[in-house]
Write a protein that holds these residues in place. Structure first.
Motif, PDB file in Angstrom:
ATOM      1  N   GLY A   1      39.985  -0.931  34.183  1.00  0.00           N
ATOM      2  CA  GLY A   1      41.182  -1.753  34.150  1.00  0.00           C
ATOM      3  C   GLY A   1      40.741  -3.167  34.490  1.00  0.00           C
ATOM      4  N   THR A   2      40.658  -3.417  35.789  1.00  0.00           N
ATOM      5  CA  THR A   2      40.053  -4.664  36.250  1.00  0.00           C
ATOM      6  C   THR A   2      38.622  -4.463  36.720  1.00  0.00           C
ATOM      7  N   ARG A   3      38.197  -3.195  36.831  1.00  0.00           N
ATOM      8  CA  ARG A   3      36.823  -2.880  37.209  1.00  0.00           C
ATOM      9  C   ARG A   3      36.378  -1.623  36.474  1.00  0.00           C
ATOM     10  N   LEU A   4      35.096  -1.376  36.464  1.00  0.00           N
ATOM     11  CA  LEU A   4      34.527  -0.225  35.754  1.00  0.00           C
ATOM     12  C   LEU A   4      34.262   0.906  36.736  1.00  0.00           C
ATOM     13  N   THR A   5      34.648   2.128  36.345  1.00  0.00           N
ATOM     14  CA  THR A   5      34.449   3.303  37.190  1.00  0.00           C
ATOM     15  C   THR A   5      33.860   4.428  36.355  1.00  0.00           C
ATOM     16  N   ARG A   6      32.789   5.034  36.840  1.00  0.00           N
ATOM     17  CA  ARG A   6      32.172   6.173  36.155  1.00  0.00           C
ATOM     18  C   ARG A   6      32.859   7.462  36.620  1.00  0.00           C
ATOM     19  N   ILE A   7      33.332   8.283  35.681  1.00  0.00           N
ATOM     20  CA  ILE A   7      34.053   9.512  36.013  1.00  0.00           C
ATOM     21  C   ILE A   7      33.389  10.732  35.374  1.00  0.00           C
ATOM     22  N   THR A   8      32.124  10.630  35.021  1.00  0.00           N
ATOM     23  CA  THR A   8      31.427  11.747  34.389  1.00  0.00           C
ATOM     24  C   THR A   8      31.434  12.980  35.286  1.00  0.00           C
ATOM     25  N   ARG A   9      31.168  12.802  36.555  1.00  0.00           N
ATOM     26  CA  ARG A   9      31.107  13.939  37.479  1.00  0.00           C
ATOM     27  C   ARG A   9      32.483  14.569  37.652  1.00  0.00           C
ATOM     28  N   GLN A  10      33.536  13.751  37.706  1.00  0.00           N
ATOM     29  CA  GLN A  10      34.879  14.293  37.908  1.00  0.00           C
ATOM     30  C   GLN A  10      35.335  15.129  36.708  1.00  0.00           C
ATOM     31  N   LEU A  11      34.895  14.779  35.517  1.00  0.00           N
ATOM     32  CA  LEU A  11      35.315  15.521  34.323  1.00  0.00           C
ATOM     33  C   LEU A  11      34.525  16.806  34.119  1.00  0.00           C
ATOM     34  N   ARG A  12      33.608  17.120  35.001  1.00  0.00           N
ATOM     35  CA  ARG A  12      32.851  18.366  34.870  1.00  0.00           C
ATOM     36  C   ARG A  12      33.641  19.575  35.341  1.00  0.00           C
ATOM     37  N   HIS A  13      34.791  19.352  35.981  1.00  0.00           N
ATOM     38  CA  HIS A  13      35.641  20.482  36.349  1.00  0.00           C
ATOM     39  C   HIS A  13      36.097  21.199  35.091  1.00  0.00           C
ATOM     40  N   LYS A  14      36.025  22.531  35.103  1.00  0.00           N
ATOM     41  CA  LYS A  14      36.428  23.293  33.925  1.00  0.00           C
ATOM     42  C   LYS A  14      37.927  23.197  33.686  1.00  0.00           C
ATOM     43  N   ASP A  15      38.708  23.154  34.750  1.00  0.00           N
ATOM     44  CA  ASP A  15      40.156  23.054  34.604  1.00  0.00           C
ATOM     45  C   ASP A  15      40.549  21.589  34.447  1.00  0.00           C
TER      46      ASP A  15
ATOM     47  N   THR B   1      43.910  -5.916  32.840  1.00  0.00           N
ATOM     48  CA  THR B   1      42.807  -5.588  31.936  1.00  0.00           C
ATOM     49  C   THR B   1      41.827  -6.750  31.874  1.00  0.00           C
ATOM     50  N   ARG B   2      40.574  -6.456  32.146  1.00  0.00           N
ATOM     51  CA  ARG B   2      39.491  -7.429  31.979  1.00  0.00           C
ATOM     52  C   ARG B   2      38.354  -6.729  31.248  1.00  0.00           C
ATOM     53  N   ILE B   3      38.495  -6.695  29.924  1.00  0.00           N
ATOM     54  CA  ILE B   3      37.544  -5.932  29.115  1.00  0.00           C
ATOM     55  C   ILE B   3      36.158  -6.560  29.178  1.00  0.00           C
ATOM     56  N   GLY B   4      36.079  -7.873  29.089  1.00  0.00           N
ATOM     57  CA  GLY B   4      34.773  -8.532  29.082  1.00  0.00           C
ATOM     58  C   GLY B   4      33.991  -8.279  30.350  1.00  0.00           C
ATOM     59  N   GLU B   5      34.644  -8.374  31.513  1.00  0.00           N
ATOM     60  CA  GLU B   5      33.944  -8.139  32.780  1.00  0.00           C
ATOM     61  C   GLU B   5      33.531  -6.683  32.909  1.00  0.00           C
ATOM     62  N   ALA B   6      34.383  -5.757  32.437  1.00  0.00           N
ATOM     63  CA  ALA B   6      34.027  -4.334  32.501  1.00  0.00           C
ATOM     64  C   ALA B   6      32.821  -4.033  31.619  1.00  0.00           C
ATOM     65  N   ILE B   7      32.785  -4.586  30.406  1.00  0.00           N
ATOM     66  CA  ILE B   7      31.647  -4.351  29.513  1.00  0.00           C
ATOM     67  C   ILE B   7      30.377  -4.990  30.080  1.00  0.00           C
ATOM     68  N   LYS B   8      30.521  -6.146  30.717  1.00  0.00           N
ATOM     69  CA  LYS B   8      29.356  -6.788  31.332  1.00  0.00           C
ATOM     70  C   LYS B   8      28.793  -5.926  32.455  1.00  0.00           C
TER      71      LYS B   8
END
Length: 396
Positions: free
Chosen positions: A246-260, A279-286
């Motif tokens: 949104g305004t910052r980037l967050t990695r959620i790969t581990r959280q989505l490993r739940h089967k449910d 929304t700050r797309i440029g800062e998140a992509i950077k």
């Protein structure tokens, strides 16, 4: 199959829907075909077949058992053994047309309560499925029940991405590359004569996928169902890295490993702090390029960027970081849920800055668009697309 047992099966499917169990006309058709192939002669065999074909969720099993005992009891006057024996007789094909089957008549116990009510009919279209209507409906216009049905259909989707060719070689008798080292080693058995040739083949491995999803306020109507899509594609492909911003980037790969999926969404909600914000797309992509790029972009992945393009940040920064991201990945695909809206044009400053560096600009507003995305990923070739874009930002 006799018309009597067919009528009872259709009526039983209607009863399950009335009790809250999602049963589509397509499932009824598949159940009828399954009963014809199984050749049931016992009541328990019918129960097991119906449980397998009609119940998709574990929590619906108790309701199904109650409905089965209520419907298929002797009080209905159904001679189940006789009806099953008729399946052994020569069959007559049912034409592919709309059938109008009467609903089950009330018994003597509820005759007084049903007095005065008009006779109701059930329209059954054997070739129609409730899922077909959902495939073309915009996620933002779906009711809560339709959203749940969409989530189940997304969970059933199969995802495949074209594997990538590595620089490694492996021994293969059917290979086309001559393995000189193994050939010379084997020639020692024959006095240095290369009697037996050894071959190699280029090794392939699954191409990684990186998913970057916008969860800002403007994407609130789509973000949660798109997280279901992220969970499904992560389970289907395996090598998937998922980020939200949104305004910052967050990695959620581990959280989505739940089967449910519900557990996964709860974990994501607790981990992400800028849900439905700006929304700050440029800062998140950077941040992604400089913090995570070397880790997740090293094997030439496909990058899916999901956003509507509304951005409060610097358009020059967005263009510069999109250019960097495109050069680091195999293919950069921008998925915009607004692209499915009739008359939509990408006129926002953010979209104008990012589009020159996007390989594919696709919609992601309904199930059909997700199916088209799946076909696109499965058909990706080994070569990168031709990229002749240049960063063009007009200063006002």
């Amino acid at each position: 199959m006799s018309g009597n047992i067919l009528t009872h099966i259709v009526s039983f499917g209607y009863l399950l829907r009335e009790m809250g169990i999602a049963v589509s006309p397509g499932q009824i058709v598949e159940l009828i075909e399954a009963i014809e192939h199984v050749g049931l002669l016992r009541r328990e065999d019918l129960r097991a077949t119906m449980r397998c074909m009609l119940v998709l969720r574990r929590e619906d099993l108790p309701l199904f058992d109650v409905a089965f005992e209520f419907f298929w009891k002797k009080a209905l006057g159904i001679d189940l053994e006789r009806e099953m024996m008729q399946m052994l007789l020569p069959q007559v094909k049912i034409p592919r047309r709309q059938l109008r089957l009467p609903r089950r008549q009330p018994t003597a116990d509820d005759a007084d309560a049903a007095e005065g009510q008009e006779r109701e009919e059930i329209d059954i279209q054997l070739t129609f499925s409730r899922d077909e209507a959902l495939r073309t409906k915009d996620f933002a216009q779906c009711t809560w029940e339709e959203v749940q049905a969409c989530k189940e259909l997304i969970r059933r989707m199969e995802w495949r991405i074209q594997p990538r060719r590595t620089r490694r070689r492996r021994p293969d008798r059917a290979g086309r590359l001559l393995d000189m080292r193994r050939t010379l080693r084997r020639s020692w058995r024959f006095g240095g004569e290369p009697v037996e040739l050894s071959w190699r083949h280029i090794r392939t491995e699954p191409r990684p996928l990186v998913l970057i999803c916008d969860i800002s306020g403007s994407m609130e109507r789509y973000s949660r169902i798109l997280l279901q899509f992220a969970h499904a594609i992560s389970a289907g492909l395996g090598d998937v890295e998922t980020f939200v911003f949104g305004t910052r980037l967050t990695r959620i790969t581990r959280q989505l490993r739940h089967k449910d999926i519900d557990d996964a969404i709860d974990a994501v909600s607790k981990h992400v702090v800028d849900w439905s914000g700006g929304t700050r797309i440029g800062e998140a992509i950077k941040e992604f390029n400089f913090r995570w790029g070397r880790r997740v972009l090293g094997r030439s992945p496909v990058v899916l960027l999901i956003s509507d393009g509304w951005d409060r940040g610097d358009p020059e920064l967005l263009a510069r970081e999109m250019d960097r991201l495109q050069r680091s990945c195999h293919r950069l695909i921008w998925l915009n849920p607004l692209l499915g809206t009739p008359g939509y044009e990408p006129l926002t400053v953010g979209m104008q800055a990012a589009l020159p560096f996007v390989d594919d600009f696709l919609p992601v507003h309904n199930l059909v668009s997700l199916e088209q995305l799946g076909a696109k990923l499965a058909a990706l070739g080994p070569q990168r697309p031709a990229r002749r874009q240049r960063m063009t930002i007009t200063r006002g």
